[in-house]
Design a protein around this motif. Structure first.
Motif, PDB file in Angstrom:
ATOM      1  N   UNK A  25     -39.911  72.245  50.579  1.00  0.00           N
ATOM      2  CA  UNK A  25     -38.759  71.388  50.316  1.00  0.00           C
ATOM      3  C   UNK A  25     -39.171  70.152  49.521  1.00  0.00           C
ATOM      4  N   UNK A  26     -38.288  69.723  48.627  1.00  0.00           N
ATOM      5  CA  UNK A  26     -38.489  68.448  47.928  1.00  0.00           C
ATOM      6  C   UNK A  26     -37.565  67.458  48.619  1.00  0.00           C
ATOM      7  N   UNK A  27     -38.137  66.423  49.190  1.00  0.00           N
ATOM      8  CA  UNK A  27     -37.277  65.489  49.912  1.00  0.00           C
ATOM      9  C   UNK A  27     -37.203  64.177  49.161  1.00  0.00           C
ATOM     10  N   UNK A  28     -36.118  63.479  49.436  1.00  0.00           N
ATOM     11  CA  UNK A  28     -35.903  62.226  48.741  1.00  0.00           C
ATOM     12  C   UNK A  28     -35.286  61.212  49.685  1.00  0.00           C
ATOM     13  N   UNK A  29     -35.502  59.978  49.419  1.00  0.00           N
ATOM     14  CA  UNK A  29     -34.786  58.920  50.121  1.00  0.00           C
ATOM     15  C   UNK A  29     -35.298  58.669  51.526  1.00  0.00           C
TER      16      UNK A  29
END
Lengths: 327, 321, 308
Positions: B16-20
């Motif tokens: 997964x690419x996570x952000x924030x």
């Protein structure tokens, strides 16, 4: 003047806790104008230190250029003061390294990093430099040069960064480009692109290249003239086809035989037994003798000198010394 | 046909690419995207690809060093990702890994003998009295000397360390060894020694290898079957002779022609690919290779080519074949 | 290229020299080359020897009050003079050293034990264990330790804890404020070690958790622990002195360097009788400096980040 650079009896030592290491030991060679000379060898053979010595990157107290002469357009680089050396470095002699990421400043835009040498060495204005930088980015085969100029190193891939490094290197039209394992960290398809590009640049700008690599395949593709180093010494050198087709030194032979070649599969690979000698513990002998299948008694006690055999080939091996052959 | 030693069916591994702040998942890196491999006992399968192709992730997922996203991995009929920790531990000795970097894969503070022998003890495979003999045996069959047993890793060169890593795997009598770029950190002359060691061990012990490498010449030398990966997908698999004689996928062809050959006079028709390898986080639509493919046509941009059999044991994923 | 010499081992040379060179011995050899660190070590050892053995040769005892010899300046019989109760300052400084060094050493050991245990658990198991341990540590780290110690000290006085016990309680207090920083460091180290390839190898080999923890992870943390522990002793000695100086640590008549410097609080003692506060002050200064110098030397040798 038909030589771009001429290295004469260069010796560079490094000082470790356990003693002095002769990283480069009495090495002489020249890079003719417009040619590509490859130094090939395994890790620790002194090929990179040779390049560092030429660039004046060997720093005390860790290491020191002990002796020798590096003749570049009539001047001995080893005798130059820091200021004159700096004006040659990056200007007339440029260098690219294995890891483009670590050679670029991570917090500076790509464009600015290309402009820097233009402004410093060629005294361009900012505007001129910017235009030239964009031209250069285009020249190394990157599309959307404007956009790339405004991006930071971490936004680009390894192959792109190496192109940028080359753009910086050729920005001041150097006479000599030293490339230290420029494609080792790259994928093969990218490597092919970069090598093609280096070849093109060389032909178009009549630049000389000193290419340092461990990959015999790269050597075969790029070199006009090859220098094989082992334990800080040149063991063999020669014109590329000659050297690959008729290697003289047992080490060169072994090296060529031990590399698996595509579409030429063998049941068993040849392998040179043993390993590189400890550089702290080198005795007066041929440094290759304990791995050599044709080792003679003289090899264990005396160091062979580099001798001419044939027209364009030199080898440092007792097998080719006539005096010994007669005994 | 006997039961395969290793069966990988439609394996997928997405990171997964996570952000924030809240670690919202905004996308996935499809590191491995529907890969199938079967490996018979005593066979060597070569997995070739460039960086970002997901070849190492395949190896790591097979060993359950990371969890799979989808698919099935069967080793000797056991579903590796559904085993309990104790069942997994019991099967571990049978499948071993050899690393690329001989420097970081050995604990600097553990003596060579202990590094090789500790797993034997931990699995109760040998009594304390016999461990040393087993270790010595493994050392010698990997071309090291018995006096090396009490030394620390820092006293060895890269090639010797790689031998230690092999001995550490070997002492457990594995049936499968996954070798992840085992020779790419080594010098040419040492590389040849280690490649020969791999062949010799296979002959004497009947090991199966999953050999992961970017170097086609090494893979050709060691592997009987080869799979070529690009951006998480298999683009071509074939037997060695078939793949090198008759490569069908444009990427395989390009890869083969890009490997520099140490013959200066050889002028080859080289296919130099345009552009960079796209990011696996944002792979091109359709055939993932179409952005760099010299032969790409319209269909390649829209439709994912099927991975199909085109000859005996020769599979390829390309619209144009 | 520059580092290769140390990497290469000549097969022939190794055959000729069967001497096992352990990392430990190597470190000692390197350390012995650092003259500053060695001198620091010597000073620390001298200090320990003087404090623990010295008083045995003293004709005076700690609490012997001698009204005839009050506030005498240094002279032949009392090398460092006497205090307001006629006690020998030298003897008291040495005895105080025993307490101060013991408190420093013991609280260091305790905080290293707690810190490395909790840090190792947090770093090894991660997840919820990590969350709980590290949030507690964070909480403790947000409170400035000196005021916290003052409050503890004040509470001790309030509850009228017998002076004999106070020394032990001070040790506990110091470890209580000492462990979070340590735990955080050990945890960080654990997390980075976990990702190293040799730990992945340990997973693939199917090693037991216990072996991974004790044979692989801890030995790699020990050098860091030694360095931190050494430097921590200095800090603990200082904190104890500060507390005692303010009368919140170990109380008189038990002497510590801290409560002896308390003499400097008195204007007359400060101006007229420097022998009362200079010796304990100098002892603290010399010990802490020596420990820090030695610790720095240790760090150079042991901390892998300093190595190329």
């Amino acid at each position: 003047m038909d030589n771009s650079i001429e290295i004469d009896h260069l010796s560079t030592y490094f000082y470790t806790e356990e003693g002095a290491v002769k990283a480069v030991d009495d090495v002489s060679f020249r890079v003719p104008l417009g040619q590509t000379v490859c130094i090939v060898g395994e890790s620790g053979c002194g090929k990179s230190v040779t390049a560092m010595s030429i660039m004046g990157l060997v720093e005390e107290p860790g290491g020191k250029v002990i002796s020798g002469k590096i003749d570049f357009s009539g001047e001995d680089l080893l005798k130059l003061d820091k200021h004159s050396l700096r004006s040659i470095r990056g200007n007339e002699i440029a260098m690219i390294f294995q890891e483009p990421m670590s050679s670029l400043n991570p917090v500076m835009k790509i464009g600015e990093q290309i402009m820097e040498p233009l402004i410093i060495h060629l005294k361009m204005s900012k505007k001129q430099a910017r235009t030239r930088a964009i031209e250069l980015i285009e020249q190394v085969g990157i599309s959307r040069p404007e956009q790339i100029a405004d991006s930071y190193p971490h936004e680009l891939s390894g192959g792109m960064l190496q192109r940028i490094m080359i753009a910086i290197a050729i920005s001041c039209n150097p006479k000599l480009l030293i490339a230290d394992e420029p494609t080792t960290a790259l994928d093969v398809t990218i490597q092919a692109q970069i090598l093609d590009m280096l070849r093109d640049i060389k032909t178009n700008s009549n630049m000389s290249i000193l290419l340092i690599t461990h990959d015999l395949g790269v050597v075969a593709e790029m070199a006009d003239y090859v220098i094989v180093m082992y334990s800080g010494k040149i063991v063999e050198e020669g014109e590329v086809v000659e050297l690959f087709e008729r290697p003289k030194h047992p080490y060169t032979k072994g090296l060529l035989k031990s590399k698996p070649i595509i579409n030429q599969r063998l049941e068993e690979l040849y392998s040179i037994p043993g390993q590189v000698p400890n550089p702290l513990d080198l005795q007066e002998s041929c440094y290759f003798h304990d791995r050599c299948e044709q080792c003679m008694s003289i090899c264990q006690t005396k160091q062979p000198q580099l001798q001419e055999v044939g027209t364009q080939q030199k080898v440092a091996c007792w097998l080719y010394e006539e005096a010994v052959a007669h005994v | 046909m006997s039961e395969p030693l290793l069966e990988v069916n439609h394996l997928k591994k997405y990171f997964p690419i996570t952000k924030g702040l809240l670690n919202r998942t905004v996308g996935h890196v499809k590191a491995v995207d529907d890969i199938s491999i079967t490996l018979q006992p005593g066979e060597t399968f070569g997995l070739v690809g460039e960086s970002g192709s997901g070849k190492s992730t395949v190896g790591r997922t097979i060993l359950r060093l990371t969890d799979k996203t989808e698919g099935e991995i069967k080793f000797k009929g056991l579903d590796i990702h559904n085993l309990s920790p104790s069942e997994l531990r019991a099967i571990r000795p049978k499948m071993q890994l050899i690393f690329q970097d001989p420097y970081s894969s050995l604990n600097p503070r553990v003596r060579v003998g202990d590094a090789i022998g500790e797993a034997l003890l931990d699995h109760g495979l040998t009594s304390k009295g016999e461990v040393r003999d087993r270790v010595l045996d493994a050392l010698v069959s990997c071309g090291l000397s018995s006096y090396h047993i009490d030394r620390f890793p820092h006293e060895f060169s890269g090639g010797q360390r790689q031998r230690i890593g092999i001995a550490r795997a070997l002492v457990l009598n594995p049936e499968l060894i996954i070798a992840d770029e085992p020779v790419s950190a080594l010098d040419v002359s040492i590389q040849a020694q280690i490649i020969n060691l791999f062949s010799k061990l296979q002959e004497t012990r009947g090991l199966a290898y999953l050999f992961i490498s970017h170097d086609l010449s090494v893979v050709e030398h060691l592997c009987s079957r080869i799979g070529v990966m690009y951006l998480g997908s298999m683009v071509e698999t074939a037997s060695r002779d078939e793949l090198f004689r008759n490569p069908l996928h444009p990427y395989t062809k390009a890869l083969l022609s890009a490997v520099p050959v140490p013959i200066p006079k050889l002028k080859r028709d080289r296919i130099v690919l345009k552009g960079d390898i796209p990011s696996p986080a944002n792979p091109p639509s359709g055939c993932k290779f179409h952005t760099r493919c010299p032969y790409a046509v319209d269909i390649c941009k829209h439709q994912i080519p099927e991975f199909r059999e085109v000859g005996s044991q020769h599979h390829v994923a390309c619209h144009l074949v | 290229m520059i580092t290769t010499p140390t990497k290469l081992v000549n097969a022939k040379r190794t055959k000729d020299s069967p001497v096992k060179s352990s990392l430990f011995r190597q470190s000692i050899r390197k350390l012995s080359k650092n003259k500053l660190a060695v001198s620091g070590f010597v000073v620390v050892i001298l200090m320990f020897v003087a404090c623990f053995i010295g008083p045995l040769f003293s004709p005076y005892t700690d609490n012997k009050i001698n009204m005839a010899m009050m506030n005498k300046a240094p002279h032949l019989k009392h090398w460092l003079g006497t205090d307001a109760l006629g006690r020998d300052v030298l003897t008291r400084v040495l005895l105080a050293g025993r307490i101060s060094l013991t408190v420093g050493l013991a609280s260091m050991m305790l905080s290293v034990f707690i810190g490395s245990l909790l840090g190792a658990l947090a770093g090894y198991y991660r997840g919820i264990v990590d969350q709980i341990i590290m949030r507690i540590a964070d909480l403790l780290l947000t409170i400035p330790s000196l005021p916290l110690l003052f409050i503890f000290g004040a509470l001790l006085s309030e509850w009228k804890i017998p002076t004999d016990y106070r020394m032990y309680i001070v040790m506990l207090m110091l470890s209580f404020v000492g462990w979070p920083g340590l735990a955080r460091m050990v945890r960080g180290q654990m997390l980075s070690l976990r990702e190293r390839e040799f730990m992945q190898a340990a997973v693939v080999l199917g090693l037991r958790d216990r072996r991974k923890l004790f044979n692989h992870l801890l030995p790699n943390i020990v050098p860091l622990l030694i360095v931190i522990a050494t430097l921590n002793i200095g800090g603990a000695i200082l904190s104890e002195s500060v507390l005692s100086f303010f009368g919140l640590g170990v109380m008189p008549p038990t002497p510590t360097w801290g409560n002896m410097i308390d003499a400097a609080n008195n204007m007359i003692d400060f101006q007229e009788r420097p022998w009362l506060w200079i010796p304990p002050g100098f002892s603290i200064f010399a010990t802490v400096i020596a420990i820090n110098i030695f610790g720095d030397g240790l760090r150079d040798v042991l901390d892998p980040k300093q190595k190329r």
